[in-house]
Structure formats: structure tokens, C-alpha cells
Design an enzyme around this catalytic site. Structure first.
Site, PDB file in Angstrom:
ATOM      1  N   CYS A  74       0.297  -3.813   8.776  1.00 42.60           N
ATOM      2  CA  CYS A  74       0.650  -3.266   7.475  1.00 42.60           C
ATOM      3  C   CYS A  74       0.132  -1.844   7.370  1.00 42.60           C
ATOM      4  O   CYS A  74      -0.991  -1.606   7.762  1.00 42.60           O
ATOM      5  CB  CYS A  74       0.033  -4.142   6.378  1.00 42.60           C
ATOM      6  SG  CYS A  74       0.192  -3.482   4.728  1.00 42.60           S
ATOM      7  N   PRO A  75       0.858  -0.857   6.881  1.00 42.99           N
ATOM      8  CA  PRO A  75       2.180  -0.964   6.266  1.00 42.99           C
ATOM      9  C   PRO A  75       3.350  -0.661   7.213  1.00 42.99           C
ATOM     10  O   PRO A  75       4.465  -0.573   6.738  1.00 42.99           O
ATOM     11  CB  PRO A  75       2.103   0.118   5.191  1.00 42.99           C
ATOM     12  CG  PRO A  75       1.289   1.191   5.825  1.00 42.99           C
ATOM     13  CD  PRO A  75       0.294   0.499   6.716  1.00 42.99           C
TER      14      PRO A  75
END
Lengths: 75, 367
Positions: free
Chosen positions: A13-14
Site C-alpha cells: 500500500c498504496p
């Protein structure tokens, strides 16, 4: 159903979302994008992403530590 | 029976606070970087509201302890009369940018490490070493001139500290402590209102519970160092949950163990890793992870270094300044918090555009 495939394995993430968002732009409305990821957080992320962006999460499955998401581009 | 030494009590207290924090972050996916990412990339505000809920809880708890006379938050580093505004801005932006490259702030790095992510081990090592280099080592040569040139001594302006309540009070000629209380209740109420007016957030139990527990952690931290650690002869410095400097200290502690004493911050770091590990095992999410490719390694090294240097310059991270510092309503903490968010936004654009120039263009050219 043949759509684009995005390999986001090993990314956390992200980045899977960043890449999926970009890839989805080149998918025609009604088409699908298949994403492969390994980040455990991506399950919640792709659920939230589709919910918030108004696209449909057609599939969210896991096989051998790889998560597979199929997103239908609705808008 | 010998009573436990104060350092031992504070160490155990810090470890427990870290344990609960780490388990919560692992279970609820509380993430300050994720909060910005959800907001910027998807327009989903739930995790950002969770962060604001944590800040509101921390403000109420911290001021509750302060006004009941149990602790004196004026003794914390956040409220000193030395306002490092430029360090807060530059360091905050560096930290925010860095955490998008590594996919998480200092605390998230610890939690990920506990859950088996070896990328986070590298980030933790780089972050800790660079933080210490900026604090005491060669990079301090760059930090000190910035602070000397820009820090404002508020005492020279007739202000005792950088509490926003006290400063506004001095401007209006009203008692600082009254304004502090009003501001604390007002800010917390505004944040709570913003969080809970949203039905999506109210329905999202994990985000609500995550924000509540994470917000209580700094309050528990103040209680550990300020009440349990309040030894008449050898008082513990009043500190609470923060990750950048303690990560550097943790590395030093491990390397010089026989000649070192544990402190609150080191104990919290240890607790977060263990708490997250236990939760990952309990929920079947423990997984050894490694770098995807060369670019992935470069991003993590760069992000760790930016967080280490930036976190020291800004006196804290998304938790240290973004929740613990914010709980004292210090001007420097608000500056650092906003700068971290700005840096995070810029970092998100950098990841999208693939270059720094592209990121700047994306920030300033709205489509």
C-alpha cells in the site's frame, strides 16, 4: 471475459491502488481489470477503492498467498 | 522485597502500551499514510476520520490528566518556549513524503515488521540510523543551522510556551489555562463531530475502534511516564508514544545492551513489534515478505532515510506529532502535522506521476 491484467505482487500500500487507478483509466467502461497482489492490506484497500470510486469489485479471492481482484470499470 | 526500579516500571508500562497499540494497528489497519492515500486516491475519508478520532480522544485524555493535576504537559517537549517552526515544516514534509515511499509511517513499519514484512526491517534500520545521525551524528551538522536560524524563543516575546491556548490568551489578555481548556474541548468536539456525522464512518467499526484505542495510547503513555514514573529522586522525563527518536535509541539499546538502560520509547517500540506479531499469528496474517524489485528497495531506502531525518527535524512522526503532540495543542505540533499531511499528498502524487517534477505539476495544476 478478457480484460487487462495488472501484476502488483510484492508491492505494498498504496502502490497497488496507485497502479490500478492508472490502469483502470485505459480500460473501456464495461471492461474489466484483473489485479494480482500479495499485500494483505490490499483486500481492504480494493474493497474501499471500488466502493469509493463507484466501480464494481467482481471478484476478490486468494490462492497461495496471491490475492486476485477483478474490477469492472463502471465509471 | 525490593520495590521495582522506576525505570523497570516505566519499561513495563511502555511495553504494554506498545503491545496494545501494535495489536490494534495490525487488527484494524489503522494507518496514517493509508488515511492520506484513501483520501487522495479514492476520496474515501473513513481512515482519515479514524486518525482525527484518535487525535480528539488524545486531546481530551491528555487535558483531563493535565487539568486534574496528575501530569504537567508543559514539561513535555511539544510545549517548550522554543518554537521550531521551520524544522516542523521541512521535517514534516520530508516525513510525509518518505512514508508514502515506504507505504507506512514509523509505527506502521514496526507493526509490519512484527507481521513478518522484511522490507519493514530494512526501513526500521535505515530510519533508526538516520534519525540518530540527525539527532547526534553527522546529519546534525545540517539540522543545527536550520534550528539556530529559524527557531523562535517565545520567552523573548513574553510567552511561556507554545500552547495555542496560552498564546491566544496572552494576545487577548485572558487567562491561558481557561483558553486552553476551551480550545481543547472545542477542538475535540469539532473533530468528533466531523468523524461521527458521517454514516459511513459510524458503520465502520474497525475504524472507530482503531481510532479510539490508538488515541488512548498517548494518554496511557503520559500516565506511565508522568504518574508511574514520577520518582521523587529520579523523575522520568514526561514523554509519550512517538517513534522516530525511539527507533534510533532502540537500535543503540540493542547494540550496547549491557551498558544501557531501557526507557519508555524503546519499550513502546518493542511492544508494538510483539503486539503486532501476536495479532498476526492469532489472525493468520503473519507472512514473510520481501522486496519486489530494485525500484522497491530504492523506494524503501529513500523513504526510511527521509522519515528518519524529517522525523527528528519535525520532533516527531504521524503519531509523535500527529497524535501525541496534537494532544497538547502545541503550535509546533499543528505545523508539523499539517506539513506531514502536505508531504504525504505530494508523495502520493509522486507515486502516481513517477517523478518529482510531475508530482509538483500535479499538485499545482488542478484538472
Amino acid at each position: 471475459m478478457t480484460g487487462e491484467v495488472l501484476d502488483a505482487k510484492g508491492l505494498n500500500c498504496p502502490l497497488p491502488i496507485v497502479k490500478a487507478r492508472k490502469a483502470l483509466k485505459s480500460v473501456p467502461v464495461g471492461g474489466t481489470l484483473e489485479v494480482h497482489a500479495t499485500d494483505p492490506g490490499s483486500v481492504a484497500d480494493f474493497g474501499a477503492f471500488c466502493r469509493a470510486t463507484g466501480n464494481e469489485l467482481v471478484e476478490s479471492t486468494q490462492h497461495d498467498n496471491v490475492y486476485r481482484f477483478v474490477i469492472k470499470h463502471l465509471r | 522485597m525490593d520495590p521495582l526500579a522506576t525505570t523497570t516500571i516505566v519499561g513495563i508500562g511502555g511495553f504494554v502500551v506498545g503491545l496494545v497499540f501494535g495489536a490494534t494497528v495490525q487488527r484494524t489497519n489503522f494507518c496514517t499514510m493509508g488515511a492520506i492515500s484513501d483520501l487522495v486516491l479514492m476520496g474515501d475519508q473513513r481512515r482519515f476520520r479514524s486518525w482525527l478520532l484518535a487525535i480528539a480522544v488524545a486531546i481530551l485524555g491528555t487535558h483531563g490528566l493535565h487539568f486534574s493535576g496528575l501530569i504537567d504537559i508543559d514539561k513535555s517537549i511539544y510545549l517548550t518556549s522554543n518554537l521550531g517552526w521551520l524544522g516542523a515544516i521541512i521535517g514534516g514534509v520530508m516525513f510525509g513524503f518518505g512514508m508514502t515511499l515506504t507505504g507506512g509511517c514509523g509505527s506502521k513499519t514496526m507493526a509490519r515488521l512484527g507481521a513478518g514484512n522484511l522490507k519493514s526491517l530494512i526501513v526500521a534500520l535505515v530510519l533508526g540510523v538516520v534519525a540518530y545521525m540527525t539527532l547526534r551524528g553527522i546529519l546534525a551538522l545540517g539540522r543545527v543551522p536550520i534550528e539556530t536560524a529559524s527557531n523562535i524563543d517565545l520567552k523573548a516575546h513574553g510567552l511561556a510556551n507554545q500552547s495555542i491556548g496560552d498564546m491566544v490568551g496572552a494576545l487577548l489578555g485572558l487567562p491561558g489555562s481557561t483558553l486552553r481548556l476551551v480550545l481543547a474541548i472545542g477542538a475535540a468536539a469539532a473533530f468528533l463531530l466531523y468523524c461521527f456525522k458521517d454514516a459511513d464512518f459510524r458503520r465502520s467499526t474497525t475504524n472507530v475502534v482503531g481510532g479510539l484505542i490508538v488515541g488512548l495510547a498517548p494518554v496511557a503513555g503520559w500516565a506511565v511516564t508522568g504518574i508511574l514514573g514520577n520518582d521523587d529522586f529520579n523523575p522520568t522525563p514526561l514523554v509519550s508514544v512517538t517513534f522516530v527518536a525511539p527507533l534510533g535509541e532502540s537500535l543503540q539499546y540493542l547494540m550496547t545492551f549491557t551498558g544501557s538502560t531501557i526507557n519508555f520509547g524503546i519499550a513502546v517500540v518493542g511492544g508494538v513489534i510483539v503486539g503486532s506479531f501476536l495479532m498476526a499469528i492469532a489472525t493468520g496474517t503473519f507472512r514473510i515478505e520481501s522486496f519486489a524489485d530494485r525500484d522497491d528497495l530504492v523506494r524503501h531506502l529513500g523513504g526510511g532515510a527521509l522519515m528518519g531525518a524529517g522525523g527528528v527535524l519535525a520532533l516527531g512522526c504521524t503519531i509523535g506529532q500527529g497524535i501525541t503532540g496534537m494532544s497538547t495543542l502545541a503550535l509546533g505540533s499543528v505545523l508539523a502535522w499539517l506539513s506531514i499531511i502536505a508531504g504525504g499528498y505530494l508523495g502520493m502524487k509522486y507515486l502516481e506521476e513517477g517523478s518529482f517534477g510531475g508530482a509538483l505539476r500535479a499538485v499545482f495544476q488542478r484538472d
